[in-house]
Scaffold this motif. Structure first.
Motif, PDB file in Angstrom:
ATOM      1  N   TRP A 150       0.819  -1.209   0.000  1.00  0.00           N
ATOM      2  CA  TRP A 150       0.000   0.000   0.000  1.00  0.00           C
ATOM      3  C   TRP A 150       0.853   1.260   0.000  1.00  0.00           C
ATOM      4  O   TRP A 150       1.869   1.334   0.678  1.00  0.00           O
ATOM      5  N   ARG A 151       0.390   2.267  -0.748  1.00  0.00           N
ATOM      6  CA  ARG A 151       1.008   3.603  -0.731  1.00  0.00           C
ATOM      7  C   ARG A 151       0.075   4.499   0.078  1.00  0.00           C
ATOM      8  O   ARG A 151      -1.064   4.757  -0.319  1.00  0.00           O
ATOM      9  N   LEU A 152       0.548   4.958   1.235  1.00  0.00           N
ATOM     10  CA  LEU A 152      -0.268   5.750   2.150  1.00  0.00           C
ATOM     11  C   LEU A 152       0.120   7.221   2.036  1.00  0.00           C
ATOM     12  O   LEU A 152       1.291   7.568   2.132  1.00  0.00           O
ATOM     13  N   ASP A 153      -0.873   8.082   1.836  1.00  0.00           N
ATOM     14  CA  ASP A 153      -0.635   9.509   1.679  1.00  0.00           C
ATOM     15  C   ASP A 153      -1.414  10.260   2.755  1.00  0.00           C
ATOM     16  O   ASP A 153      -2.644  10.347   2.693  1.00  0.00           O
ATOM     17  N   GLU A 154      -0.679  10.804   3.728  1.00  0.00           N
ATOM     18  CA  GLU A 154      -1.322  11.534   4.821  1.00  0.00           C
ATOM     19  C   GLU A 154      -1.934  12.843   4.358  1.00  0.00           C
ATOM     20  O   GLU A 154      -2.950  13.280   4.891  1.00  0.00           O
ATOM     21  N   ALA A 155      -1.323  13.488   3.371  1.00  0.00           N
ATOM     22  CA  ALA A 155      -1.820  14.784   2.905  1.00  0.00           C
ATOM     23  C   ALA A 155      -3.217  14.662   2.284  1.00  0.00           C
ATOM     24  O   ALA A 155      -4.115  15.444   2.583  1.00  0.00           O
ATOM     25  N   SER A 156      -3.404  13.671   1.420  1.00  0.00           N
ATOM     26  CA  SER A 156      -4.712  13.492   0.788  1.00  0.00           C
ATOM     27  C   SER A 156      -5.593  12.496   1.539  1.00  0.00           C
ATOM     28  O   SER A 156      -6.731  12.247   1.128  1.00  0.00           O
ATOM     29  N   GLN A 157      -5.044  11.902   2.612  1.00  0.00           N
ATOM     30  CA  GLN A 157      -5.769  10.933   3.439  1.00  0.00           C
ATOM     31  C   GLN A 157      -6.315   9.765   2.607  1.00  0.00           C
ATOM     32  O   GLN A 157      -7.491   9.407   2.695  1.00  0.00           O
ATOM     33  N   THR A 158      -5.431   9.182   1.788  1.00  0.00           N
ATOM     34  CA  THR A 158      -5.819   8.030   0.976  1.00  0.00           C
ATOM     35  C   THR A 158      -4.760   6.931   1.075  1.00  0.00           C
ATOM     36  O   THR A 158      -3.581   7.200   1.298  1.00  0.00           O
ATOM     37  N   ALA A 159      -5.223   5.712   0.865  1.00  0.00           N
ATOM     38  CA  ALA A 159      -4.341   4.552   0.761  1.00  0.00           C
ATOM     39  C   ALA A 159      -4.639   3.912  -0.588  1.00  0.00           C
ATOM     40  O   ALA A 159      -5.791   3.622  -0.897  1.00  0.00           O
ATOM     41  N   VAL A 160      -3.599   3.724  -1.404  1.00  0.00           N
ATOM     42  CA  VAL A 160      -3.764   3.153  -2.744  1.00  0.00           C
ATOM     43  C   VAL A 160      -2.959   1.870  -2.817  1.00  0.00           C
ATOM     44  O   VAL A 160      -1.788   1.838  -2.430  1.00  0.00           O
ATOM     45  N   LYS A 161      -3.596   0.825  -3.318  1.00  0.00           N
ATOM     46  CA  LYS A 161      -2.899  -0.455  -3.471  1.00  0.00           C
ATOM     47  C   LYS A 161      -1.888  -0.324  -4.610  1.00  0.00           C
ATOM     48  O   LYS A 161      -2.222   0.145  -5.694  1.00  0.00           O
ATOM     49  N   ILE A 162      -0.657  -0.730  -4.380  1.00  0.00           N
ATOM     50  CA  ILE A 162       0.412  -0.565  -5.360  1.00  0.00           C
ATOM     51  C   ILE A 162       0.170  -1.416  -6.605  1.00  0.00           C
ATOM     52  O   ILE A 162       0.379  -0.951  -7.726  1.00  0.00           O
ATOM     53  N   GLN A 163      -0.313  -2.638  -6.437  1.00  0.00           N
ATOM     54  CA  GLN A 163      -0.519  -3.524  -7.589  1.00  0.00           C
ATOM     55  C   GLN A 163      -1.719  -3.127  -8.438  1.00  0.00           C
ATOM     56  O   GLN A 163      -1.766  -3.431  -9.622  1.00  0.00           O
ATOM     57  N   ASP A 164      -2.712  -2.461  -7.820  1.00  0.00           N
ATOM     58  CA  ASP A 164      -3.912  -2.052  -8.551  1.00  0.00           C
ATOM     59  C   ASP A 164      -4.301  -0.646  -8.112  1.00  0.00           C
ATOM     60  O   ASP A 164      -4.877  -0.451  -7.050  1.00  0.00           O
ATOM     61  N   GLU A 165      -3.991   0.341  -8.947  1.00  0.00           N
ATOM     62  CA  GLU A 165      -4.216   1.756  -8.610  1.00  0.00           C
ATOM     63  C   GLU A 165      -5.697   2.083  -8.400  1.00  0.00           C
ATOM     64  O   GLU A 165      -6.031   3.098  -7.807  1.00  0.00           O
ATOM     65  N   ASN A 166      -6.603   1.247  -8.901  1.00  0.00           N
ATOM     66  CA  ASN A 166      -8.033   1.506  -8.759  1.00  0.00           C
ATOM     67  C   ASN A 166      -8.555   1.171  -7.360  1.00  0.00           C
ATOM     68  O   ASN A 166      -9.646   1.594  -7.006  1.00  0.00           O
ATOM     69  N   VAL A 167      -7.794   0.408  -6.599  1.00  0.00           N
ATOM     70  CA  VAL A 167      -8.205   0.048  -5.238  1.00  0.00           C
ATOM     71  C   VAL A 167      -7.710   1.155  -4.303  1.00  0.00           C
ATOM     72  O   VAL A 167      -6.519   1.316  -4.087  1.00  0.00           O
ATOM     73  N   ARG A 168      -8.688   1.924  -3.775  1.00  0.00           N
ATOM     74  CA  ARG A 168      -8.376   3.075  -2.917  1.00  0.00           C
ATOM     75  C   ARG A 168      -9.179   2.991  -1.629  1.00  0.00           C
ATOM     76  O   ARG A 168     -10.317   2.548  -1.632  1.00  0.00           O
ATOM     77  N   ILE A 169      -8.568   3.465  -0.565  1.00  0.00           N
ATOM     78  CA  ILE A 169      -9.256   3.580   0.720  1.00  0.00           C
ATOM     79  C   ILE A 169      -9.132   5.029   1.161  1.00  0.00           C
ATOM     80  O   ILE A 169      -8.020   5.555   1.268  1.00  0.00           O
ATOM     81  N   GLU A 170     -10.271   5.666   1.379  1.00  0.00           N
ATOM     82  CA  GLU A 170     -10.289   7.052   1.855  1.00  0.00           C
ATOM     83  C   GLU A 170     -10.930   7.083   3.244  1.00  0.00           C
ATOM     84  O   GLU A 170     -11.418   6.086   3.733  1.00  0.00           O
ATOM     85  N   ILE A 171     -10.971   8.278   3.811  1.00  0.00           N
ATOM     86  CA  ILE A 171     -11.646   8.469   5.091  1.00  0.00           C
ATOM     87  C   ILE A 171     -13.127   8.159   4.917  1.00  0.00           C
ATOM     88  O   ILE A 171     -13.708   8.444   3.868  1.00  0.00           O
ATOM     89  N   PHE A 172     -13.730   7.575   5.935  1.00  0.00           N
ATOM     90  CA  PHE A 172     -15.139   7.164   6.003  1.00  0.00           C
ATOM     91  C   PHE A 172     -15.458   5.971   5.112  1.00  0.00           C
ATOM     92  O   PHE A 172     -16.615   5.598   4.982  1.00  0.00           O
ATOM     93  N   ARG A 173     -14.452   5.374   4.514  1.00  0.00           N
ATOM     94  CA  ARG A 173     -14.656   4.156   3.739  1.00  0.00           C
ATOM     95  C   ARG A 173     -14.804   2.995   4.712  1.00  0.00           C
ATOM     96  O   ARG A 173     -14.148   2.944   5.743  1.00  0.00           O
ATOM     97  N   ARG A 174     -15.657   2.075   4.389  1.00  0.00           N
ATOM     98  CA  ARG A 174     -15.879   0.911   5.251  1.00  0.00           C
ATOM     99  C   ARG A 174     -14.985  -0.232   4.789  1.00  0.00           C
ATOM    100  O   ARG A 174     -14.899  -0.518   3.602  1.00  0.00           O
ATOM    101  N   ILE A 175     -14.327  -0.849   5.759  1.00  0.00           N
ATOM    102  CA  ILE A 175     -13.466  -1.990   5.488  1.00  0.00           C
ATOM    103  C   ILE A 175     -13.823  -3.108   6.473  1.00  0.00           C
ATOM    104  O   ILE A 175     -14.486  -2.863   7.475  1.00  0.00           O
ATOM    105  N   VAL A 176     -13.400  -4.316   6.170  1.00  0.00           N
ATOM    106  CA  VAL A 176     -13.593  -5.440   7.082  1.00  0.00           C
ATOM    107  C   VAL A 176     -12.241  -5.743   7.718  1.00  0.00           C
ATOM    108  O   VAL A 176     -11.223  -5.833   7.024  1.00  0.00           O
ATOM    109  N   VAL A 177     -12.243  -5.866   9.046  1.00  0.00           N
ATOM    110  CA  VAL A 177     -11.017  -6.141   9.786  1.00  0.00           C
ATOM    111  C   VAL A 177     -11.197  -7.389  10.640  1.00  0.00           C
ATOM    112  O   VAL A 177     -12.320  -7.800  10.932  1.00  0.00           O
TER     113      VAL A 177
END
Length: 144
Positions: free
Chosen positions: A68-95
């Motif tokens: 994952w490439r994590l960017d604090e400035a834009s508050q996003t996490a982008v999967k390195i292998q697939d640029e279309n997979v993004r996690i932003e604030i208020f996104r729901r994930i399963v943990v």
């Protein structure tokens, strides 16, 4: 005197937090590994800050830097292998939540499992809306 009062308040809050953390650990130690939906509240250098509403807890999810490439400035996490997979604030994930007592630290470990899909979100909303309407019918039978 004022400074001592502030220190005492902070100390009391830290004790309460430690007690809550212990009870959370004991709960998951008894229940075993659990999977739950979480809401991302912040993106940091090394992972995501999340709130797990089902259990009323918040925590940190480590995200491996090689995946994952994590960017604090834009508050996003982008999967390195697939640029279309993004996690932003208020996104729901399963943990996954589990008790971790290695080195007698008694911690609760939260690990990333997957992102909640749009279809799952719509399905959950429809189910929740149906339950809400049913409860309204029960509460106010003469309304409709």
């Amino acid at each position: 005197r004022e400074q001592c009062d502030k220190i005492n308040v902070k100390h009391r809050m830290a004790q309460l937090r430690a007690g809550a953390d212990l009870h959370i650990f004991l709960y998951f130690n008894k229940k075993g590994r659990q999977s739950a939906e979480a809401v991302v509240t912040r993106v940091r250098r090394s992972g995501l800050q999340v709130v797990i509403q089902r259990y009323g807890i918040d925590g940190f999810v480590s995200m491996p830097a090689e995946e994952w490439r994590l960017d604090e400035a834009s508050q996003t996490a982008v999967k390195i292998q697939d640029e279309n997979v993004r996690i932003e604030i208020f996104r729901r994930i399963v943990v996954q939540i589990e008790a971790d007592d290695t080195d007698f630290r008694n911690r609760t470990r939260i690990t990333f499992e997957r992102i909640v899909s749009e279809a799952e979100r719509r399905e959950a909303y429809a189910e929740l809306e149906a339950r809400r309407k049913e409860a309204l019918k029960e509460m106010y039978p003469d309304r409709l």
